[in-house]
Design a protein around this motif. Structure first.
Motif, PDB file in Angstrom:
ATOM      1  N   ALA A 214       0.832  -1.207   0.000  1.00 42.06           N
ATOM      2  CA  ALA A 214       0.000   0.000   0.000  1.00 42.06           C
ATOM      3  C   ALA A 214       0.867   1.258   0.000  1.00 42.06           C
ATOM      4  CB  ALA A 214      -0.930  -0.019   1.212  1.00 42.06           C
ATOM      5  N   GLN A 215       1.951   1.235   0.779  1.00 47.15           N
ATOM      6  CA  GLN A 215       2.855   2.393   0.807  1.00 47.15           C
ATOM      7  C   GLN A 215       3.497   2.617  -0.552  1.00 47.15           C
ATOM      8  OE1 GLN A 215       5.767   2.696   3.928  1.00 47.15           O
ATOM      9  NE2 GLN A 215       4.349   1.931   5.489  1.00 47.15           N
ATOM     10  N   VAL A 216       3.949   1.535  -1.175  1.00 44.02           N
ATOM     11  CA  VAL A 216       4.610   1.659  -2.479  1.00 44.02           C
ATOM     12  C   VAL A 216       3.649   2.259  -3.497  1.00 44.02           C
ATOM     13  CG1 VAL A 216       5.567   0.346  -4.421  1.00 44.02           C
ATOM     14  CG2 VAL A 216       6.259  -0.207  -2.071  1.00 44.02           C
ATOM     15  N   ILE A 217       2.448   1.714  -3.584  1.00 39.10           N
ATOM     16  CA  ILE A 217       1.479   2.186  -4.571  1.00 39.10           C
ATOM     17  C   ILE A 217       1.100   3.643  -4.307  1.00 39.10           C
ATOM     18  CG2 ILE A 217      -0.905   1.860  -5.368  1.00 39.10           C
ATOM     19  CD1 ILE A 217      -0.365  -1.207  -4.878  1.00 39.10           C
ATOM     20  N   ASP A 218       0.935   3.994  -3.031  1.00 39.02           N
ATOM     21  CA  ASP A 218       0.612   5.383  -2.678  1.00 39.02           C
ATOM     22  C   ASP A 218       1.754   6.314  -3.051  1.00 39.02           C
ATOM     23  OD1 ASP A 218      -1.036   7.403  -1.252  1.00 39.02           O
ATOM     24  OD2 ASP A 218       0.694   7.439   0.103  1.00 39.02           O
ATOM     25  N   GLN A 219       2.987   5.930  -2.739  1.00 39.73           N
ATOM     26  CA  GLN A 219       4.139   6.792  -3.018  1.00 39.73           C
ATOM     27  C   GLN A 219       4.382   6.936  -4.509  1.00 39.73           C
ATOM     28  OE1 GLN A 219       6.515   5.564   1.067  1.00 39.73           O
ATOM     29  NE2 GLN A 219       7.716   6.044  -0.750  1.00 39.73           N
ATOM     30  N   ILE A 220       4.186   5.870  -5.276  1.00 39.72           N
ATOM     31  CA  ILE A 220       4.343   6.009  -6.730  1.00 39.72           C
ATOM     32  C   ILE A 220       3.310   7.009  -7.250  1.00 39.72           C
ATOM     33  CG2 ILE A 220       4.075   4.835  -8.952  1.00 39.72           C
ATOM     34  CD1 ILE A 220       5.234   2.322  -7.639  1.00 39.72           C
ATOM     35  N   GLY A 221       2.075   6.895  -6.753  1.00 35.79           N
ATOM     36  CA  GLY A 221       1.036   7.823  -7.196  1.00 35.79           C
ATOM     37  C   GLY A 221       1.349   9.267  -6.865  1.00 35.79           C
ATOM     38  N   LYS A 222       1.866   9.504  -5.661  1.00 35.94           N
ATOM     39  CA  LYS A 222       2.106  10.876  -5.207  1.00 35.94           C
ATOM     40  C   LYS A 222       3.432  11.445  -5.699  1.00 35.94           C
ATOM     41  CE  LYS A 222       1.576  10.106  -0.798  1.00 35.94           C
ATOM     42  NZ  LYS A 222       1.376  10.230   0.672  1.00 35.94           N
ATOM     43  N   GLN A 223       4.491  10.631  -5.691  1.00 32.70           N
ATOM     44  CA  GLN A 223       5.829  11.155  -5.957  1.00 32.70           C
ATOM     45  C   GLN A 223       6.256  11.035  -7.416  1.00 32.70           C
ATOM     46  OE1 GLN A 223       8.725   9.481  -3.260  1.00 32.70           O
ATOM     47  NE2 GLN A 223       7.344   9.560  -1.528  1.00 32.70           N
ATOM     48  N   VAL A 224       5.712  10.060  -8.126  1.00 34.76           N
ATOM     49  CA  VAL A 224       6.194   9.760  -9.476  1.00 34.76           C
ATOM     50  C   VAL A 224       5.084   9.907 -10.506  1.00 34.76           C
ATOM     51  CG1 VAL A 224       7.490   8.099 -10.881  1.00 34.76           C
ATOM     52  CG2 VAL A 224       7.700   8.026  -8.369  1.00 34.76           C
ATOM     53  N   GLY A 225       3.961   9.261 -10.233  1.00 36.19           N
ATOM     54  CA  GLY A 225       2.878   9.156 -11.206  1.00 36.19           C
ATOM     55  C   GLY A 225       3.028   7.862 -11.986  1.00 36.19           C
ATOM     56  N   ALA A 226       2.049   6.988 -11.863  1.00 37.29           N
ATOM     57  CA  ALA A 226       2.139   5.715 -12.584  1.00 37.29           C
ATOM     58  C   ALA A 226       2.308   5.944 -14.076  1.00 37.29           C
ATOM     59  CB  ALA A 226       0.893   4.872 -12.304  1.00 37.29           C
ATOM     60  N   GLN A 227       1.685   7.007 -14.593  1.00 38.09           N
ATOM     61  CA  GLN A 227       1.747   7.281 -16.025  1.00 38.09           C
ATOM     62  C   GLN A 227       3.138   7.730 -16.467  1.00 38.09           C
ATOM     63  OE1 GLN A 227       0.303   9.104 -13.739  1.00 38.09           O
ATOM     64  NE2 GLN A 227       0.561  11.293 -14.127  1.00 38.09           N
ATOM     65  N   ASN A 228       4.001   8.067 -15.513  1.00 38.24           N
ATOM     66  CA  ASN A 228       5.383   8.465 -15.826  1.00 38.24           C
ATOM     67  C   ASN A 228       6.382   7.336 -15.580  1.00 38.24           C
ATOM     68  OD1 ASN A 228       4.543  11.167 -16.307  1.00 38.24           O
ATOM     69  ND2 ASN A 228       4.492  11.514 -14.086  1.00 38.24           N
ATOM     70  N   THR A 229       5.923   6.207 -15.073  1.00 39.99           N
ATOM     71  CA  THR A 229       6.819   5.143 -14.628  1.00 39.99           C
ATOM     72  C   THR A 229       7.041   4.122 -15.727  1.00 39.99           C
ATOM     73  OG1 THR A 229       6.005   5.432 -12.363  1.00 39.99           O
ATOM     74  CG2 THR A 229       7.201   3.392 -12.851  1.00 39.99           C
ATOM     75  N   ALA A 230       8.282   3.992 -16.147  1.00 42.55           N
ATOM     76  CA  ALA A 230       8.641   3.025 -17.188  1.00 42.55           C
ATOM     77  C   ALA A 230       8.731   1.620 -16.628  1.00 42.55           C
ATOM     78  CB  ALA A 230       9.974   3.413 -17.815  1.00 42.55           C
TER      79      ALA A 230
END
Length: 452
Positions: A214-230
């Protein structure tokens, strides 16, 4: 009765520990003096002895000492240091030619290795591979492929992860000393997330998988953006970080998140692959089918070879000439890989790894009951570890770990330490080691623990 190496055609190396000098002996000390004069100080040494012969579960040094091998050259010589099929195939290739460059005039061995990788790696989808020289090269190229295919830049990695010593892979690696310290600046667009480390999860191992994911998914959403993650890149069983088994359920949830968001899921199986954990690849334990998988170490019986294997449409994304390297997929190394895979199949080394776990884990757990310095026993197959702590706490005990390793070395047992905090002793015996040597090595370890 003294057993010889259990791989026919290997050296006539008695499979018994033998100490004829102190460790290190005089010839090793002389060679170490020469090393200090000629080799860069940054190239370290775990055990200050120089090898002369090796095979089965024994490394013989230049002074005639025969050491029990619980290291396998860091999970490289899983089939032994001189497996008959590796020696036979590599020798035959040496007699034909040593190099042409696969990008100039290719050869069958390169294609054969890629065909084997397509058969062996998880998933029944169409797969292709590209071959390289080292694990770091494989990881770099996996990231290149993911970025090219997705047209995104960000790469997500994890605490305690290790992926190599090149500039990009240092950025991907978690631990500063000795891997990153003083070598920056590093490649950008790398984002580090928490990993489900049960022994050190603050709310306890029972909550670890769910909370960490849950932390990983939340942090990717807030800090990176799934749409920006290769890509999301992880070792299914973390190696240099301390042989950490992510809590069950964590990896499948992260892999599903990647799939749902068009993110390339990369399994770094460089240390854990090729039968080491009791399966051909560690990600099989929870049924994970990665988009890309990186391999090296155990792939070629000690010869330098690495690979990226993955979904054909991803592997084909890069333009012609975008992947490669002068020595990538060297013909002698490819021949060695085919020999190593032949050995793994014929000897069922995945089953041998499971048998090693059956022997070692109960002994290690009994030691943990007896010696409170052992905080946890973990790992799978022949990739096992003990984490050492200050008794009664979870405070890392790196000094005790170093002292334990030195005591084992002095008695002719080659062991390696690891871990973000330098407090983990890892065990990576060759998968062909005799059970008598396993038992004797564990006796040495137990005796060393009793003297700490």
């Amino acid at each position: 009765m003294t057993m010889m190496t259990d791989l026919p055609g290997g050296p006539s190396l008695p499979q018994e520990r033998r100490l004829v000098t102190a460790i290190p002996g005089p010839k090793s000390q002389e060679l170490m003096a020469r090393k200090r004069a000629a080799v860069a100080e940054g190239v370290g040494t775990v055990m200050p002895v120089f090898a002369r012969r090796a095979g089965g579960g024994i490394v013989e040094d230049v002074d005639g000492n025969a050491l029990i091998d619980f290291g396998s050259g860091i999970a490289v010589t899983s089939v032994g240091n001189s497996a008959e099929a590796v020696v036979r195939r590599a020798s035959a290739q040496l007699a034909q030619f040593t190099h042409t460059c696969a990008m100039v005039t290719p050869y069958e061995g390169y294609v054969e290795v890629c065909e084997e990788l397509a058969r062996l790696t998880p998933g029944d989808h169409p797969k292709k591979s590209a071959l390289f020289n080292s694990g770091a090269e494989a990881v770099e190229n996996a990231v290149k492929i993911a970025r090219y295919a997705t047209k995104r830049q960000a790469v997500v990695v994890f605490d305690h992860g290790y992926h190599g010593r090149t500039n990009l892979t240092m950025a991907l690696t978690s631990k500063s000393m000795p891997y990153k310290h003083g070598f920056g600046p590093f490649a950008p667009e790398i984002y580090r997330m928490p990993v489900a480390y049960p022994f050190r999860w603050l709310t306890g191992p029972e909550n670890c998988a769910e909370e960490a994911a849950a932390q990983v998914i939340d942090q990717i959403g807030k800090q990176v953006g799934a749409q920006n993650t290769a890509a999301i890149l992880i070792e299914p069983l973390l190696g240099e970080g301390g042989f950490i088994e992510p809590a069950r359920g964590f990896l499948p949830r992260i892999a599903q998140f990647a799939k749902d968001n068009g993110i390339v899921f990369i399994a770094d199986e460089i240390q854990s692959g090729f039968c080491r954990t009791g399966q051909w690849f560690a990600c099989e334990d929870e049924g994970i089918v990665p988009d890309l998988i990186t391999t090296a170490k155990g792939i070629a019986g000690g010869l330098p070879l690495a690979a990226v294997t993955g979904r054909a449409e991803l592997m084909d994304a890069a333009h012609m000439g975008g992947l490669g390297g002068t020595y990538g997929g060297n013909p002698v190394a490819c021949a060695g890989a085919l020999g190593a895979i032949e050995t793994m199949r014929e000897m069922d080394l995945a089953a041998r790894a499971r048998r090693i776990e059956e022997i070692m884990k109960p002994r290690l757990r009994a030691m943990a009951e007896r010696f409170p310095v052992i905080g946890e026993v973990r790992g799978r197959g022949a990739m096992l570890a003990i984490e050492l702590v200050e008794p009664g706490t979870k405070e890392p005990a790196p000094q005790a770990t170093a002292a334990l390793a030195k005591a084992c070395h002095g008695q002719g047992l080659l062991v390696l330490t690891t871990g973000t905090y330098g407090n983990v002793m890892r065990f990576l015996p060759p998968l062909v080691i005799g059970e008598d040597l396993l038992g004797e090595g564990l006796d040495i370890l137990e005796d060393a623990l009793s003297t700490l």
